[in-house]
Write an enzyme that holds these catalytic residues in place. Structure first.
Site, PDB file in Angstrom:
ATOM      1  N   CYS A  54      68.905  24.498 -23.618  1.00  0.00           N
ATOM      2  CA  CYS A  54      69.199  23.377 -23.324  1.00  0.00           C
ATOM      3  C   CYS A  54      67.819  22.672 -21.878  1.00  0.00           C
ATOM      4  O   CYS A  54      67.633  21.467 -22.616  1.00  0.00           O
ATOM      5  CB  CYS A  54      70.498  23.370 -22.461  1.00  0.00           C
ATOM      6  SG  CYS A  54      71.170  21.789 -21.521  1.00  0.00           S
ATOM      7  N   CYS A  88      80.124  21.509 -22.449  1.00  0.00           N
ATOM      8  CA  CYS A  88      78.986  21.321 -21.052  1.00  0.00           C
ATOM      9  C   CYS A  88      79.541  22.425 -20.082  1.00  0.00           C
ATOM     10  O   CYS A  88      80.801  21.524 -19.937  1.00  0.00           O
ATOM     11  CB  CYS A  88      78.317  20.018 -21.571  1.00  0.00           C
ATOM     12  SG  CYS A  88      77.332  20.015 -20.020  1.00  0.00           S
ATOM     13  N   GLN A 129      75.679   7.423  -9.220  1.00  0.00           N
ATOM     14  CA  GLN A 129      75.535   8.815  -9.177  1.00  0.00           C
ATOM     15  C   GLN A 129      76.971   9.748 -10.191  1.00  0.00           C
ATOM     16  O   GLN A 129      77.950   9.916 -10.081  1.00  0.00           O
ATOM     17  CB  GLN A 129      75.922   9.458  -7.371  1.00  0.00           C
ATOM     18  CG  GLN A 129      75.246   8.888  -6.417  1.00  0.00           C
ATOM     19  CD  GLN A 129      73.846   9.605  -6.797  1.00  0.00           C
ATOM     20  OE1 GLN A 129      73.226  10.396  -7.396  1.00  0.00           O
ATOM     21  NE2 GLN A 129      72.805   8.996  -5.799  1.00  0.00           N
ATOM     22  N   TYR A 159      67.432  -1.347  -3.757  1.00  0.00           N
ATOM     23  CA  TYR A 159      67.576  -0.535  -5.126  1.00  0.00           C
ATOM     24  C   TYR A 159      69.239  -0.455  -5.418  1.00  0.00           C
ATOM     25  O   TYR A 159      69.639   0.951  -5.120  1.00  0.00           O
ATOM     26  CB  TYR A 159      67.202   0.673  -5.285  1.00  0.00           C
ATOM     27  CG  TYR A 159      65.940   0.573  -5.236  1.00  0.00           C
ATOM     28  CD1 TYR A 159      64.662   0.570  -6.889  1.00  0.00           C
ATOM     29  CD2 TYR A 159      65.074   0.694  -4.167  1.00  0.00           C
ATOM     30  CE1 TYR A 159      63.332   0.588  -6.540  1.00  0.00           C
ATOM     31  CE2 TYR A 159      63.164   0.643  -4.007  1.00  0.00           C
ATOM     32  CZ  TYR A 159      62.712   0.348  -5.703  1.00  0.00           C
ATOM     33  OH  TYR A 159      61.322   0.313  -4.915  1.00  0.00           O
ATOM     34  N   GLU A 167      68.911  -5.445  -6.452  1.00  0.00           N
ATOM     35  CA  GLU A 167      69.075  -4.452  -7.731  1.00  0.00           C
ATOM     36  C   GLU A 167      68.575  -5.329  -8.626  1.00  0.00           C
ATOM     37  O   GLU A 167      68.903  -6.331  -9.121  1.00  0.00           O
ATOM     38  CB  GLU A 167      70.015  -4.134  -7.701  1.00  0.00           C
ATOM     39  CG  GLU A 167      71.359  -3.831  -8.789  1.00  0.00           C
ATOM     40  CD  GLU A 167      69.810  -2.231  -9.650  1.00  0.00           C
ATOM     41  OE1 GLU A 167      69.803  -1.444  -8.547  1.00  0.00           O
ATOM     42  OE2 GLU A 167      69.794  -1.889 -10.353  1.00  0.00           O
ATOM     43  N   ASP A 203      66.767   3.197  -2.148  1.00  0.00           N
ATOM     44  CA  ASP A 203      67.105   4.460  -3.154  1.00  0.00           C
ATOM     45  C   ASP A 203      66.561   4.305  -3.894  1.00  0.00           C
ATOM     46  O   ASP A 203      67.235   3.681  -4.755  1.00  0.00           O
ATOM     47  CB  ASP A 203      68.825   4.412  -2.634  1.00  0.00           C
ATOM     48  CG  ASP A 203      69.172   5.148  -4.015  1.00  0.00           C
ATOM     49  OD1 ASP A 203      68.469   6.596  -4.092  1.00  0.00           O
ATOM     50  OD2 ASP A 203      70.448   5.674  -3.747  1.00  0.00           O
ATOM     51  N   CYS A 231      65.706  11.284  -4.521  1.00  0.00           N
ATOM     52  CA  CYS A 231      65.840  11.839  -6.303  1.00  0.00           C
ATOM     53  C   CYS A 231      64.803  12.614  -5.898  1.00  0.00           C
ATOM     54  O   CYS A 231      65.094  13.683  -6.631  1.00  0.00           O
ATOM     55  CB  CYS A 231      66.755  11.630  -6.952  1.00  0.00           C
ATOM     56  SG  CYS A 231      66.002  10.126  -8.352  1.00  0.00           S
TER      57      CYS A 231
HETATM   58  N1  SAH Z   1      72.034   3.067  -4.003  1.00  0.00           N
HETATM   59  C1  SAH Z   1      72.222   3.310  -5.510  1.00  0.00           C
HETATM   60  C2  SAH Z   1      71.671   2.535  -6.788  1.00  0.00           C
HETATM   61  C3  SAH Z   1      70.233   3.957  -6.308  1.00  0.00           C
HETATM   62  S1  SAH Z   1      69.522   4.750  -8.610  1.00  0.00           S
HETATM   63  C4  SAH Z   1      73.605   4.314  -5.778  1.00  0.00           C
HETATM   64  O1  SAH Z   1      73.679   5.351  -4.724  1.00  0.00           O
HETATM   65  O2  SAH Z   1      74.196   4.412  -6.470  1.00  0.00           O
HETATM   66  C5  SAH Z   1      68.508   2.673  -7.918  1.00  0.00           C
HETATM   67  C6  SAH Z   1      68.624   1.777  -8.865  1.00  0.00           C
HETATM   68  O3  SAH Z   1      67.467   1.234  -8.845  1.00  0.00           O
HETATM   69  C7  SAH Z   1      69.076   1.557 -10.306  1.00  0.00           C
HETATM   70  O4  SAH Z   1      70.150   1.309  -9.869  1.00  0.00           O
HETATM   71  C8  SAH Z   1      68.162   0.233 -10.970  1.00  0.00           C
HETATM   72  O5  SAH Z   1      68.637  -0.112 -11.663  1.00  0.00           O
HETATM   73  C9  SAH Z   1      67.781   0.250  -9.671  1.00  0.00           C
HETATM   74  N2  SAH Z   1      66.317  -0.151  -9.846  1.00  0.00           N
HETATM   75  C10 SAH Z   1      65.080   0.481 -10.879  1.00  0.00           C
HETATM   76  N3  SAH Z   1      63.899  -0.567 -10.393  1.00  0.00           N
HETATM   77  C11 SAH Z   1      63.896  -1.619  -9.097  1.00  0.00           C
HETATM   78  C12 SAH Z   1      62.701  -2.627  -8.510  1.00  0.00           C
HETATM   79  N4  SAH Z   1      62.343  -2.504  -8.381  1.00  0.00           N
HETATM   80  N5  SAH Z   1      64.380  -3.310  -8.313  1.00  0.00           N
HETATM   81  C13 SAH Z   1      65.349  -3.129  -7.421  1.00  0.00           C
HETATM   82  N6  SAH Z   1      65.636  -2.024  -8.449  1.00  0.00           N
HETATM   83  C14 SAH Z   1      65.197  -1.525  -9.239  1.00  0.00           C
END
Ligand code: SAH
Length: 480
Positions: A88, A188, A311, A340, A364, A407, A434
Site C-alpha cells: 500500500c 484500513c 488536520q 495558510y 488562506e 503553516d 509537515c
Molecule cells: N493551518 C491550517 C491549514 C494548514 S494546511 C490548519 O492547521 O488546519 C495549508 C493550507 O494552506 C491549506 O488550507 C491550503 O489551502 C493553503 N494554501 C496553499 N497555498 C497557499 C498560498 N499560497 N497562500 C495561502 N494559503 C495557501
C-alpha cells in the site's frame, strides 16, 4: 540509445540478488544500505538488519531493491497489523515499533534542521516529540510492554480511489506504490472504523446496482473516489462520491444505505470529469444533509467543507495547536497573522487567547475554507479575527505585527513570502510544517535575514507512516 555504462567498482545489475546491512532510514521510512560505494534503498528494512534483496532499478551510484529475506532482524521490528502494509505504501513504518517510529521522526527533524537549515541544535530549546498517547501502555499477555505500535484507527479522513479489482469487481483502497493499480483494502487499520463501514456500504451499493468504477486508461466509468470525513468529537460523518459525471443512478438507494450508518450527517457528490490526479473537482452536489460537518478542537467548534483542509489526526491536532499557542507566548494584546490558515483553526485558537485587545488576521487561498473560517469565527462568537482570501505571498502586509504563524503545505513558503514576513518585522515567527526538509530550507533563509531558531517540537500526526509535523519558534536576533 545505448549509453555507455558508468563504471562501478562492482557492476551491480537489475535483478541481481545481494545481501546488505541496513544502516539508516530515508525520508519515506525506507531502509538504506551501502555496498561497494553504492547506496541501496529497501522499503520495509530496518537499521541494523542484514537483508537479502533483489535490485529492481540501478542508477550510477544508487539503486532500489526489493526485500526478499530478513537474515538478521532488528529488535525494533514488529509484525504489521495490516496485510496490505507493504504494497500500500501509506504506512511505511508499520513494521517498526512505535518508540522506534518516534525516534526516527525526531532524528529526521534534527538532521534536516542541522544539515539543510544550518541550525546548531545544541543552542536551541529542543522539546521531546509529542507521540500519540498510550504509546507504551499496550501490554502483551506476558505482562511486558508490547512492541506493537499502538496508534490505530486514528484518522478522520480517507480518500479511497475506486477502481476494478483483478476479478472485475468494484474495489476501493490504495494505489500500489508509484502505480495506479488498486490494492483493495477491506478495512484500513489507521482509519476510524466508521470510515471503513462507509467504504463497504458504497461498494455493496455499486455491486448491487452495477455502478461502474472509473477506468483511468480509457477515461470511462463513473465513481472515481470515495471521500469520507468524520468529526472526532461530534461523530458527524460526511460521505462524498467523486464522479466522472454529474449524476448517480439509484442515488436514493445509496442514501438509504448510508443514512443507516451511525453519525451520517452529509452525503454529497463531487463532479470531476478531468483527466487528472487531483481528487476533487470544482462542483459539489449535495444529496442529503448540509455540505459540511462540524468538529471540535479544544473548546472551539469548526465547520468543515469537503474542499477545506483539516488536520487528519484530531487528538494530536489539539496538542499541536497547544504547542503553537505556547510558542507564540501571547500576553493578550498582540497583532498576529496566521498564514495558510485553512478554516481558521489556529487563528481562532490564538484569537480566543488574545483577551486584551489583540487581533488575528488569517490568510488562506481556498475560498470555501475562508468561508468556513468566517463562519467558524461567528459560531464561536470570536470577534477579534478577520480573514483574507488569497495567496499568502500576495496578501500578507502590515507593519507592527508581533507574531506570525505560518503553516504551509509540503512545498513550504514561497520565497517572496519569506521576504514579506521579514519586512513585517514580527518579534516571533511560529513555523508549523509537515515537511522537515522544506522547513529547514525556509529556516535557513529566515536565519540569513535576522531570525534564529529558539525552540523546536515534533508532533506525530501520522503514526505508522513516515510523516511528521514540526513546530519551530524563531525569534528576532539581537533582541533582548
Ligand atoms: N493551518 C491550517 C491549514 C494548514 S494546511 C490548519 O492547521 O488546519 C495549508 C493550507 O494552506 C491549506 O488550507 C491550503 O489551502 C493553503 N494554501 C496553499 N497555498 C497557499 C498560498 N499560497 N497562500 C495561502 N494559503 C495557501
Amino acid at each position: 540509445m545505448s549509453e555507455k555504462r558508468p563504471e562501478h567498482p562492482i557492476d551491480f545489475k537489475k535483478n541481481q540478488e545481494i545481501t546488505l546491512t541496513i544502516d539508516d532510514l530515508g525520508t519515506n521510512g525506507e531502509g538504506i544500505g551501502h555496498r561497494e560505494g553504492c547506496v541501496f534503498f529497501v522499503a520495509g528494512a530496518l537499521p541494523g538488519e542484514e537483508v537479502r534483496v533483489r535490485i529492481m532499478k540501478m542508477k550510477k551510484r544508487y539503486g532500489y531493491a526489493r526485500l526478499l529475506e530478513i537474515v538478521t532482524a532488528s529488535s525494533e521490528r514488529v509484525e504489521p497489523r495490516c496485510p496490505a502494509a507493504r504494497p500500500c505504501g501509506g504506512c511505511t513504518l508499520q513494521h517498526l515499533s512505535y518508540e522506534g517510529q518516534l525516534a526516527y521522526k525526531e532524528k529526521k527533524i534534527r538532521d534536516c534542521l542541522e544539515r539543510i537549515g544550518g541550525v546548531n541544535s545544541r543552542h536551541i530549546d529542543w522539546l521531546p516529540i509529542l507521540g500519540m498517547e498510550n504509546s507504551s501502555k499496550e501490554v502483551s499477555s506476558e505482562g511486558t510492554p508490547s512492541k506493537e505500535a499502538p496508534p490505530w484507527h486514528y484518522r478522520n479522513k480517507a480518500q479511497f480511489p475506486v477502481r476494478r479489482d483483478k476479478d472485475g469487481n468494484p474495489a476501493a483502497g490504495f494505489f500500489a506504490g508509484h502505480t495506479h493499480n488498486i490494492i483493495p483494502v477491506a478495512s484500513c487499520a489507521i482509519q476510524h472504523p466508521v470510515i471503513n463501514e462507509v467504504m463497504k456500504s458504497v461498494l455493496d451499493f455499486m455491486k448491487e446496482f452495477g455502478i461502474e468504477p472509473y477506468d483511468e486508461e480509457h477515461h470511462r466509468g463513473l465513481v472515481r473516489h470515495l471521500y469520507v470525513r468524520r468529526g472526532y468529537v461530534t461523530g458527524q460523518v460526511m460521505a462524498c462520491l467523486v464522479l466522472n459525471g454529474t449524476s448517480l443512478p439509484h442515488v436514493d438507494k445509496l442514501i438509504e444505505a448510508l443514512t443507516k450508518i451511525d453519525g451520517m450527517t452529509s452525503i454529497c457528490l463531487n463532479v470531476n470529469k478531468k483527466q487528472t490526479n487531483v481528487i476533487l473537482g470544482k462542483e459539489m452536489i449535495p444529496l442529503w444533509g448540509p455540505l459540511f460537518i462540524e468538529d471540535n478542537i479544544g473548546d472551539i467548534r469548526y465547520r468543515i467543507s469537503p474542499q477545506s483542509f483539516f488536520q487528519v489526526n484530531p487528538k494530536q491536532t489539539e496538542r499541536l495547536y497547544d504547542t503553537v499557542l505556547s510558542f507564540a507566548d501571547l500576553t493578550g494584546t498582540e497583532r498576529v497573522w496566521d498564514l495558510y490558515c485553512g478554516i481558521g483553526t489556529i487563528s481562532l485558537f490564538l484569537a480566543s487567547a488574545l483577551k486584551k485587545g489583540g487581533q488575528v488576521t488569517g490568510v488562506e487561498i481556498v475560498p470555501e475554507a475562508v468561508e468556513n473560517a468566517r463562519e467558524n469565527a461567528r459560531i464561536n462568537g470570536i470577534q477579534n479575527v478577520s480573514f483574507l482570501c488569497g495567496a499568502a505571498e500576495d496578501v500578507a502586509e502590515e507593519q507592527g505585527v508581533d507574531v506570525i504563524v505560518v503553516d504551509p503545505p509540503r512545498k513550504g513558503c514561497d520565497a517572496a513570502l519569506l521576504d514579506t514576513m521579514v519586512r513585517m518585522g514580527p518579534e516571533r515567527i511560529v513555523y508549523v510544517s509537515c515537511d522537515p526538509a522544506t522547513l529547514a530550507r525556509d529556516v535557513k533563509v529566515l536565519g540569513e535575514k535576522g531570525y534564529r531558531v529558539e525552540k523546536v517540537r515534533g508532533c506525530d500526526m501520522f503514526g505508522q507512516g513516515s510523516g511528521v509535523e514540526t513546530v519551530v519558534l524563531l525569534g528576532r536576533k539581537n533582541t533582548a
